[in-house]
Motif scaffolding. Structure first.
Motif, PDB file in Angstrom:
ATOM      1  N   LEU A  61       0.834  -1.199   0.000  1.00 46.68           N
ATOM      2  CA  LEU A  61       0.000   0.000   0.000  1.00 46.68           C
ATOM      3  C   LEU A  61       0.871   1.252   0.000  1.00 46.68           C
ATOM      4  N   VAL A  70      -2.380   5.447  -5.722  1.00 50.16           N
ATOM      5  CA  VAL A  70      -3.460   5.541  -4.740  1.00 50.16           C
ATOM      6  C   VAL A  70      -3.208   6.795  -3.919  1.00 50.16           C
ATOM      7  N   SER A  71      -4.265   7.542  -3.612  1.00 47.08           N
ATOM      8  CA  SER A  71      -4.087   8.752  -2.801  1.00 47.08           C
ATOM      9  C   SER A  71      -4.265   8.442  -1.315  1.00 47.08           C
ATOM     10  N   SER A  74      -7.871   8.894  -0.224  1.00 49.42           N
ATOM     11  CA  SER A  74      -8.815   7.797  -0.460  1.00 49.42           C
ATOM     12  C   SER A  74      -8.601   6.665   0.547  1.00 49.42           C
ATOM     13  N   VAL A  75      -7.362   6.448   0.969  1.00 55.40           N
ATOM     14  CA  VAL A  75      -7.095   5.434   1.995  1.00 55.40           C
ATOM     15  C   VAL A  75      -7.689   5.898   3.321  1.00 55.40           C
ATOM     16  N   ASP A  86     -16.431   6.095  -1.012  1.00 54.96           N
ATOM     17  CA  ASP A  86     -15.558   5.599  -2.074  1.00 54.96           C
ATOM     18  C   ASP A  86     -14.126   5.346  -1.580  1.00 54.96           C
ATOM     19  N   TYR A  87     -13.982   5.060  -0.273  1.00 53.51           N
ATOM     20  CA  TYR A  87     -12.627   4.886   0.259  1.00 53.51           C
ATOM     21  C   TYR A  87     -11.939   3.691  -0.401  1.00 53.51           C
ATOM     22  N   TYR A  88     -10.628   3.756  -0.418  1.00 50.84           N
ATOM     23  CA  TYR A  88      -9.808   2.737  -1.057  1.00 50.84           C
ATOM     24  C   TYR A  88      -9.737   1.482  -0.195  1.00 50.84           C
ATOM     25  N   THR A  89     -10.072   0.355  -0.789  1.00 52.12           N
ATOM     26  CA  THR A  89      -9.939  -0.924  -0.077  1.00 52.12           C
ATOM     27  C   THR A  89      -8.782  -1.732  -0.622  1.00 52.12           C
ATOM     28  N   GLY A  90      -8.499  -1.561  -1.884  1.00 50.68           N
ATOM     29  CA  GLY A  90      -7.428  -2.335  -2.505  1.00 50.68           C
ATOM     30  C   GLY A  90      -7.873  -3.750  -2.781  1.00 50.68           C
ATOM     31  N   ASN A  99      -8.214  -7.575   2.152  1.00 46.22           N
ATOM     32  CA  ASN A  99      -7.741  -6.574   1.210  1.00 46.22           C
ATOM     33  C   ASN A  99      -6.755  -5.645   1.917  1.00 46.22           C
ATOM     34  N   HIS A 101      -6.939  -2.507   2.764  1.00 46.64           N
ATOM     35  CA  HIS A 101      -7.548  -1.718   3.839  1.00 46.64           C
ATOM     36  C   HIS A 101      -7.626  -2.551   5.127  1.00 46.64           C
TER      37      HIS A 101
END
Length: 179
Positions: A61, A70-71, A74-75, A86-90, A99, A101
């Motif tokens: 990550l 990835v920003s 968003s994480v 819309d948060y980043y889960t990966g 994942n 997150h």
């Protein structure tokens, strides 16, 4: 009779002092033993094969954030309530596995346990810093960046700033060596 009472009072005072000293010594020994046990358990957990999965995922990550794939925003959006939808889960690290997150969440949970042990004086800070410090530093930058942006996002939406952001700062200050 007066000398008998004086001797009796001295004996009682001496006995009480001895009992207090013995009890105090036993409590100090118990605290040191507990501190050593907690420190050993937390160090062993960090280097365990199960926890290595979290460390690898957090590293991946961090690489994605450093390369700007990835920003951090968003994480961070997934680490406060209610968070960003819309948060980043990966992706899952392996099929059917956690994942990115979820791995970061587990890593943050570990950081919180370290901080609580520090706050409760149940962690030998010098031993923990020697054993974990350089390893924590590999992930410290991403954890600190996510913590900072998480706190900022929570304040902007008026939400409660998660306590883990403060715990991450404490671990950073106490256990991560200066670079």
């Amino acid at each position: 009779m007066a000398s008998f009472l004086t001797a009796l009072a001295a004996s009682i005072a001496g006995g009480a002092t001895g009992a207090f000293g013995g009890t105090f010594g036993a409590l100090q020994l118990a605290k040191r033993t507990d501190r050593r046990t907690v420190t050993d358990q937390l160090v062993a957990e960090f280097f365990s094969a199960d926890f290595l999965k979290h460390r690898i995922a957090v590293h991946e990550l961090r690489t994605a954030v450093d390369s700007q794939a990835v920003s951090v925003a968003s994480v961070a959006g997934g680490f406060w309530d209610p968070g960003r939808p819309d948060y980043y889960t990966g992706p899952p690290v392996e099929p059917g596995e956690l994942n990115q997150h979820q791995h970061l969440e587990a890593y943050i949970g570990y950081i919180v346990r370290l901080a609580r042990a520090l706050e409760g004086r149940r962690l030998d800070q010098d031993s923990a810093r020697a054993a974990l410090g350089m390893h924590l530093s590999w992930h410290d930058r991403i954890v600190q960046r996510v913590a900072s942006v998480t706190a900022q996002q929570a304040r902007e939406h008026p939400s409660v700033v998660p306590d883990w952001t403060l715990k991450a700062e404490l671990v950073h200050l106490k256990l991560v060596p200066d670079r």
